[in-house]
Design an enzyme around this catalytic site. Structure first.
Site, PDB file in Angstrom:
ATOM      1  CG  ASP A 153     -13.932  -6.018  -4.034  1.00  0.00           C
ATOM      2  OD1 ASP A 153     -14.047  -6.683  -2.993  1.00  0.00           O
ATOM      3  OD2 ASP A 153     -14.042  -6.509  -5.177  1.00  0.00           O
TER       4      ASP A 153
ATOM      5  CG  ASP B  57      -0.654  10.414   2.956  1.00  0.00           C
ATOM      6  OD1 ASP B  57       0.010   9.386   3.067  1.00  0.00           O
ATOM      7  OD2 ASP B  57      -0.516  11.227   2.004  1.00  0.00           O
TER       8      ASP B  57
ATOM      9  CG  ASP C 120     -11.369  -9.188  -7.400  1.00  0.00           C
ATOM     10  OD1 ASP C 120     -12.461  -8.614  -7.214  1.00  0.00           O
ATOM     11  OD2 ASP C 120     -10.956  -9.545  -8.529  1.00  0.00           O
TER      12      ASP C 120
ATOM     13  CG  ASP D 153     -12.770  -5.488 -10.278  1.00  0.00           C
ATOM     14  OD1 ASP D 153     -12.083  -6.078  -9.412  1.00  0.00           O
ATOM     15  OD2 ASP D 153     -13.189  -4.324 -10.120  1.00  0.00           O
TER      16      ASP D 153
ATOM     17  CG  ASP E  27      -4.269   6.457   4.511  1.00  0.00           C
ATOM     18  OD1 ASP E  27      -3.847   7.610   4.662  1.00  0.00           O
ATOM     19  OD2 ASP E  27      -3.538   5.477   4.288  1.00  0.00           O
TER      20      ASP E  27
ATOM     21  CG  HIS F 217       1.116   1.695   1.384  1.00  0.00           C
ATOM     22  ND1 HIS F 217       1.066   2.022   2.736  1.00  0.00           N
ATOM     23  CD2 HIS F 217       1.009   2.857   0.709  1.00  0.00           C
ATOM     24  CE1 HIS F 217       0.927   3.335   2.842  1.00  0.00           C
ATOM     25  NE2 HIS F 217       0.888   3.865   1.637  1.00  0.00           N
ATOM     26  CG  ASP F 218       4.467   4.448   1.224  1.00  0.00           C
ATOM     27  OD1 ASP F 218       3.822   4.274   0.175  1.00  0.00           O
ATOM     28  OD2 ASP F 218       4.163   5.288   2.082  1.00  0.00           O
TER      29      ASP F 218
ATOM     30  CD  GLU G 190       3.133   8.610   5.716  1.00  0.00           C
ATOM     31  OE1 GLU G 190       3.792   7.856   5.008  1.00  0.00           O
ATOM     32  OE2 GLU G 190       2.670   9.682   5.279  1.00  0.00           O
TER      33      GLU G 190
ATOM     34  CG  ASN H 214     -15.868  -7.037  -8.284  1.00  0.00           C
ATOM     35  OD1 ASN H 214     -14.656  -7.266  -8.286  1.00  0.00           O
ATOM     36  ND2 ASN H 214     -16.366  -5.838  -8.458  1.00  0.00           N
TER      37      ASN H 214
HETATM   38  O1  TEU Z   1       3.761   8.631   2.023  1.00  0.00           O
HETATM   39  C1  TEU Z   1       4.494   9.773   2.421  1.00  0.00           C
HETATM   40  C2  TEU Z   1       5.883   9.792   1.967  1.00  0.00           C
HETATM   41  O2  TEU Z   1       6.598  10.754   2.179  1.00  0.00           O
HETATM   42  C3  TEU Z   1       6.287   8.690   1.079  1.00  0.00           C
HETATM   43  O3  TEU Z   1       6.000   9.252  -0.139  1.00  0.00           O
HETATM   44  C4  TEU Z   1       7.637   8.211   0.960  1.00  0.00           C
HETATM   45  O4  TEU Z   1       8.567   9.250   0.931  1.00  0.00           O
HETATM   46  C5  TEU Z   1       7.670   7.461  -0.337  1.00  0.00           C
HETATM   47  O5  TEU Z   1       6.721   6.442  -0.299  1.00  0.00           O
HETATM   48  C6  TEU Z   1       9.032   7.009  -0.646  1.00  0.00           C
HETATM   49  O6  TEU Z   1       9.051   6.012  -1.566  1.00  0.00           O
HETATM   50  C7  TEU Z   1       2.399   8.745   1.893  1.00  0.00           C
HETATM   51  C8  TEU Z   1       1.765   7.452   1.428  1.00  0.00           C
HETATM   52  O7  TEU Z   1       1.998   6.449   2.359  1.00  0.00           O
HETATM   53  C9  TEU Z   1       2.261   7.109   0.060  1.00  0.00           C
HETATM   54  O8  TEU Z   1       1.759   5.890  -0.412  1.00  0.00           O
HETATM   55  C10 TEU Z   1       1.863   8.224  -0.870  1.00  0.00           C
HETATM   56  O9  TEU Z   1       2.407   7.995  -2.145  1.00  0.00           O
HETATM   57  C11 TEU Z   1       2.329   9.580  -0.369  1.00  0.00           C
HETATM   58  O10 TEU Z   1       2.025   9.783   1.019  1.00  0.00           O
HETATM   59  C12 TEU Z   1       1.635  10.679  -1.114  1.00  0.00           C
HETATM   60  O11 TEU Z   1       0.303  10.786  -0.722  1.00  0.00           O
END
Ligand code: TEU
Length: 559
Positions: free
Chosen positions: A31, A201, A23, A27, A100, A331-332, A258, A25
């Site tokens: 960023d 995505d 970050d 907030d 993305d 991140h998922d 993805e 700035n």
């Molecule tokens: O993820 C695709 C996806 O199918 C995931 O949603 C996965 O099944 C889920 O994270 C299970 O917990 C992408 C992105 O990486 C994710 O961050 C998004 O939420 C999703 O698409 C919707 O755009």
């Protein structure tokens, strides 16, 4: 031996979750200027490209995976000028920049959708998938990824609209030529601004069976999985081929798709250059062996053999014909160290063992921010700490509506929630881990004084230095890019070992994935005299029978 791969094959990618990176700035949100300030850190890791998760204008219901304007940057991340400056800084250092692109759906705050839902006659109405609500019944009983129905009622038109994810993420209608043209324009726009590629995505969802068949409900639910009616349908192949021909090829922009639920033939089709579709696939099914298929929050016992089997299938399926992304988490996902390693007794060793196991396979490493310092899961104990729409919805469904045990669900979220991967990057042991001078948008992991960049930079034996060595060493051996993958003793429950084999060169990657000592027998045919350890913080010499300490690992080359 010379090899002639493309940059996205030889290179490694660093994945940035911009809201949690740095970050600039105060907030509380990471960023674009923050990323630019850390650009030399990224470069010095030895990666070749950055993939930045969505930073487009968005109400942030799903942290940017709900786009309200494809051509502008969200104010929390900065401005388009900041974006240009970041990409310039990256390019000056020889780093590629991958965006993305979320085009299965938009945000419900996108102008297209605001128009579309206003009346059946609106020219944008057909940009989305609406069905008449005359008989008061939802058109089908598919379950949305983030819980509940995939249909949401729209009063103004007395219709339902489709959303495979949350109700704030309406699905675009890819059968409408105007939608296709608009998306092509968006892609062209970013190509002209200099992006080097796109992570697409959940692209294999864009084509749906518009008859919307009813499906078998999941136990205890009205809704079931509509998966086979909305993944990997022929429209996906057509759409990516057109996008390539009309836009991507002109700019030489690469794509990584993805995707989930991808069987062998589909994986090949998507990533075989001969098919002219994607350059690579980022398939996450491989990591899901440790959860119940119908409920991602329900863990199955850890099973190293299953992990190896899943990865091996991907490696064999794509050898000689396709290309894949390699990753430990993103991140998922929950953090790999907590999920597949021992984040209490051996956090650093686990982080190294995972990197050693994953990143000598065939494919492109996609290193998720924080993995390179061994970041671990969070230990949230109240629902208020969680930010993710998926957790919030699951909490409402199970705890609030169905009255299930709150502590049980909090425990499951703690293990599995996507928030685990989304906490602020741990830069130093100062306030907020050096991430922000304000109040971070989500809590910093409490272990930041022990696990942070400052502590590890230049420190022999640290996870960070291990990653740097790994990334440097990978580039020196053609076998890493071209070799065949052969797993060793697939059933072994604690040793993760494989060979990569190329004429005249064999690479051997070995790790002990347990909290006890374990032995590893050097496979027949490998001549110790010709072997050399190329990566390890602790193993110094090879022998016929090796005793490995908990989570100890090494990689050797025989030539
Ligand atoms: O993820 C695709 C996806 O199918 C995931 O949603 C996965 O099944 C889920 O994270 C299970 O917990 C992408 C992105 O990486 C994710 O961050 C998004 O939420 C999703 O698409 C919707 O755009």
């Amino acid at each position: 031996m010379a090899h002639k791969n493309l940059w996205w094959q030889d290179g490694a990618v660093y994945q940035i979750y911009p809201r949690s990176f740095f970050d600039s700035n105060g907030d509380g949100n990471g960023d674009l200027r923050g990323i630019e300030q850390k650009i030399d850190y990224i470069k010095n890791l030895g990666v070749d490209a950055i993939w930045c998760c969505p930073c487009f204008k968005s109400p942030q219901v799903d942290n940017g995976y709900d786009v309200a304007d494809y051509r502008d940057i969200d104010p929390i991340y900065g401005t388009l000028e900041d974006w240009k400056s970041l990409v310039k800084a990256a390019h000056e250092r020889g780093l590629k920049f991958i965006m993305d692109l979320v085009v299965n759906h938009t945000s419900d705050q996108h102008e297209w959708f605001k128009n579309a839902r206003s009346s059946r006659e609106n020219p944008y109405h057909d940009y989305y998938i609406f069905r008449d609500a005359g008989d008061g019944k939802e058109p089908c009983n598919w379950r949305a990824v983030f819980g509940g129905s995939v249909w949401e009622y729209n009063e103004a038109t007395d219709e339902y609209y489709l959303h495979l994810f949350s109700k704030e993420q309406p699905d675009l209608n890819w059968n409408n030529e105007n939608v296709v043209r608009e998306i092509h324009d968006v892609v062209r726009y970013w190509c002209r601004l200099g992006v080097d590629g796109f992570r697409l995505d959940t692209f294999n969802n864009i084509d749906k069976d518009l008859t919307f068949p009813h499906v078998e409900p999941l136990p205890g639910s009205k809704y079931g999985r509509g998966t086979r009616y909305c993944v990997n349908r022929p429209g996906v192949d057509l759409a990516i081929r057109r996008l390539r021909k009309d836009v991507l090829d002109e700019y030489g922009a690469t794509t990584v798709a993805e995707v989930s639920c991808v069987e062998k033939e589909v994986a090949k089709r998507y990533s075989d250059p001969a098919c002219g579709e994607f350059d690579a696939i980022y398939f996450f099914d491989g990591l899901n062996f440790d959860q119940e298929p119908e409920n991602k929050f329900m863990p199955k016992p850890r099973d190293l053999a299953a992990f190896k089997k899943a990865l091996n299938e991907q490696q064999q399926d794509l050898f000689g014909c396709g290309w894949q992304a390699l990753f430990i988490d993103n991140h998922d996902q929950a953090r790999g160290v907590s999920r597949f390693g021992d984040d209490k007794r051996y956090p650093a060793e686990s982080a190294k063992a995972l990197a050693n196991a994953m990143y000598f396979l065939r494919g492109t490493p996609y290193i998720f921010q924080g993995d390179e310092i061994g970041m671990t899961n969070l230990l949230f104990d109240q629902i208020e700490d969680f930010r993710d729409v998926e957790v919030r919805n699951a909490y409402r469904e199970h705890v609030v509506e169905q009255g299930e045990d709150e502590q049980k669900w909090l425990g499951l979220f703690r293990e599995r929630s996507r928030d685990n991967g989304r906490s602020p990057m741990q830069w130093d042991s100062g306030m907020n881990a050096g991430f922000s001078e304000g109040t971070p948008w989500m809590p910093v992991n409490k272990n930041y004084a022990a696990i942070n960049v400052e502590r590890q930079e230049g420190t022999p034996g640290s996870v960070l230095e291990f990653y740097k060595k790994l990334l440097a060493v990978r580039k020196q051996y053609p076998v890493v890019f071209e070799g065949r993958t052969e797993f060793i003793d697939m059933e072994d429950p604690v040793i993760f070992a494989y060979k990569r084999v190329l004429e005249g060169e064999v690479l051997l990657s070995v790790g002990n994935f347990s909290g006890e000592k374990a032995s590893f027998i050097l496979p027949d045919g490998l001549d110790i005299g010709k072997g050399r350890i190329i990566l390890s913080d602790t193993v110094t010499c090879l022998s016929g029978k090796m005793i490995l300490e908990p989570y100890e690992c090494f990689t050797a080359v025989f030539r």
